[in-house]
Scaffold this motif. Structure first.
Motif, mmCIF file in Angstrom:
data_model
loop_
_atom_site.group_PDB
_atom_site.id
_atom_site.type_symbol
_atom_site.label_atom_id
_atom_site.label_comp_id
_atom_site.label_asym_id
_atom_site.label_seq_id
_atom_site.Cartn_x
_atom_site.Cartn_y
_atom_site.Cartn_z
ATOM 1 N N THR A 42 0.964 -1.094 0.111
ATOM 2 C CA THR A 42 -0.021 -0.030 -0.140
ATOM 3 C C THR A 42 0.952 1.322 -0.017
ATOM 4 O O THR A 42 1.669 1.451 0.529
ATOM 5 N N ILE A 43 0.377 2.143 -0.651
ATOM 6 C CA ILE A 43 1.297 3.389 -0.816
ATOM 7 C C ILE A 43 0.560 4.235 0.423
ATOM 8 O O ILE A 43 -0.616 4.764 0.207
ATOM 9 N N ALA A 78 2.489 9.922 -0.442
ATOM 10 C CA ALA A 78 3.105 10.092 -2.028
ATOM 11 C C ALA A 78 3.414 11.550 -1.820
ATOM 12 O O ALA A 78 2.583 12.355 -1.702
ATOM 13 N N THR A 102 4.364 11.099 -8.857
ATOM 14 C CA THR A 102 4.178 9.824 -8.486
ATOM 15 C C THR A 102 3.246 9.126 -9.369
ATOM 16 O O THR A 102 2.334 9.777 -9.808
ATOM 17 N N ARG A 129 1.130 6.727 -8.826
ATOM 18 C CA ARG A 129 0.074 6.526 -8.159
ATOM 19 C C ARG A 129 -0.033 7.171 -6.804
ATOM 20 O O ARG A 129 0.876 7.475 -6.187
ATOM 21 N N GLY A 146 -1.597 8.231 -2.713
ATOM 22 C CA GLY A 146 -1.706 7.342 -1.599
ATOM 23 C C GLY A 146 -3.014 6.504 -1.479
ATOM 24 O O GLY A 146 -3.865 6.950 -2.004
ATOM 25 N N SER A 150 -3.311 3.559 -2.985
ATOM 26 C CA SER A 150 -3.155 2.490 -4.032
ATOM 27 C C SER A 150 -2.439 1.270 -3.401
ATOM 28 O O SER A 150 -1.719 1.228 -2.678
ATOM 29 N N LYS A 151 -3.313 0.206 -3.927
ATOM 30 C CA LYS A 151 -2.756 -0.999 -3.470
ATOM 31 C C LYS A 151 -2.366 -2.199 -4.525
ATOM 32 O O LYS A 151 -3.124 -1.815 -5.559
ATOM 33 N N LEU A 177 0.653 -0.619 -8.604
ATOM 34 C CA LEU A 177 1.313 0.492 -7.927
ATOM 35 C C LEU A 177 1.931 1.591 -8.950
ATOM 36 O O LEU A 177 2.285 2.498 -8.524
ATOM 37 N N GLU A 234 7.380 -0.747 -9.017
ATOM 38 C CA GLU A 234 6.896 -2.155 -8.685
ATOM 39 C C GLU A 234 7.730 -3.141 -8.557
ATOM 40 O O GLU A 234 7.426 -4.276 -7.938
ATOM 41 N N VAL A 236 7.787 7.866 -2.466
ATOM 42 C CA VAL A 236 6.567 7.289 -1.720
ATOM 43 C C VAL A 236 7.046 6.579 -0.813
ATOM 44 O O VAL A 236 8.068 6.003 -0.434
ATOM 45 N N VAL A 288 5.755 3.147 0.977
ATOM 46 C CA VAL A 288 5.003 1.740 0.919
ATOM 47 C C VAL A 288 5.046 0.933 2.161
ATOM 48 O O VAL A 288 6.132 0.676 2.601
#
Length: 280
Positions: free
Chosen positions: A24-25, A28, A32, A34, A36, A38-39, A51, A57, A94, A96
């Motif tokens: 998960t982000i 961010a 970026t 994606r 925050g 995003s999963k 992501l 990734e 980011v 994560v």
């Protein structure tokens, strides 16, 4: 990339009993791929959802697979400066979070698909285990639809024993005492099980132990009767509750206690509050 989205992938992995990581982000900053929240989900062979692709990734997937190889549930935070570490031109940062869920290694083989087995599987469906139900009667196997349950139809259930993994837990409660004994004898030929249990009265237990001893088996490796004696009742669900309680008690006694790896709260606050996410 698999067609399942991240939420469906979690259910898929749980039902299959396989390990998986939720990435998960959390934060961010700057440009970026994606935002925050995003999963994506990673297992041993597949990635579900995204992501943003690219080197970000790749790095996340690489670390996720390292966590899966250790097979220990944990949560860690990974700051990734996209330009410096991921060589991505967007240049943002980011943070994560990687949540690793270890694969299920508790396999339970139920020989017999009668009323007690049907009640027991309703309980085991909510526990971290994989269940095989084996019976020669196909019509009885239609009653099992739990996601973590596999049904096996075979005219001679003893012929399926060789395929079960080491340290399996085995419970015998067929409709035929002769088949019960045949299964006991066949299972006790192998010194590779975590548990072998047989349903029955004390009279049945005494007779089986005498027969096993006469046939040269170490009958002490057979638990009969099964279930906790303090959990009384003869209804199928009452018997099932007693068996499930015994299995849980024994299983968790044998599990090593690992300290869960995680990022400290102080470090998390520092990382989220920082204008420049840096590796630590």
């Amino acid at each position: 990339m698999n067609s399942l989205n991240w939420s469906d992938a979690i259910l898929h992995c749980q039902h299959a009993g396989q390990g998986y990581v939720i990435a998960t982000i959390i934060d961010a900053q700057g440009s970026t791929p994606r935002d925050g929240g995003s999963k994506m989900v990673i297992d041993d062979a597949h990635c579900y959802d995204t992501l943003g692709g690219g080197q970000l990734e790749f790095l996340v997937t690489q670390q996720a697979r390292e966590l899966l190889a250790a097979n220990q549930s944990c949560q860690i935070m990974r700051p990734i400066p996209l330009a410096a570490e991921a060589a991505q031109c967007c240049g943002g940062n980011v943070l994560v979070m990687l949540e690793c869920f270890a694969k299920v290694d508790w396999q339970i083989n139920l020989f017999g698909a009668g009323h007690v087995a049907q009640a027991l599987v309703k309980i085991l469906a909510e526990l971290p285990c994989q269940v095989n139900v084996i019976d020669s009667r196909a019509e009885y196997l239609q009653h099992f639809n739990a996601a973590n349950c596999r049904v096996i139809h075979h005219a001679d259930p003893t012929q399926t024993i060789a395929e079960y993994v080491d340290n399996s837990w085995n419970i015998i409660f067929t409709h035929d005492h002769q088949l019960d004994y045949k299964l006991c004898s066949e299972l006790l030929r192998y010194d590779r099980w975590a548990f072998v249990g047989l349903i029955g009265s004390r009279t049945k237990a005494q007779r089986f132990h005498q027969r096993l001893k006469a046939d040269g088996f170490e009958e002490q490796y057979l638990t009969c009767p099964i279930g906790l004696p303090d959990v009384r009742g003869k209804r199928p669900m009452e018997v099932a509750v007693s068996i499930a309680a015994q299995l849980q008690s024994l299983y968790y006694q044998e599990q090593p206690r690992h300290k869960r790896k995680s990022t400290s709260w102080r470090t998390i606050k520092k990382l989220i509050g920082s204008n420049q996410l840096e590796s630590y």
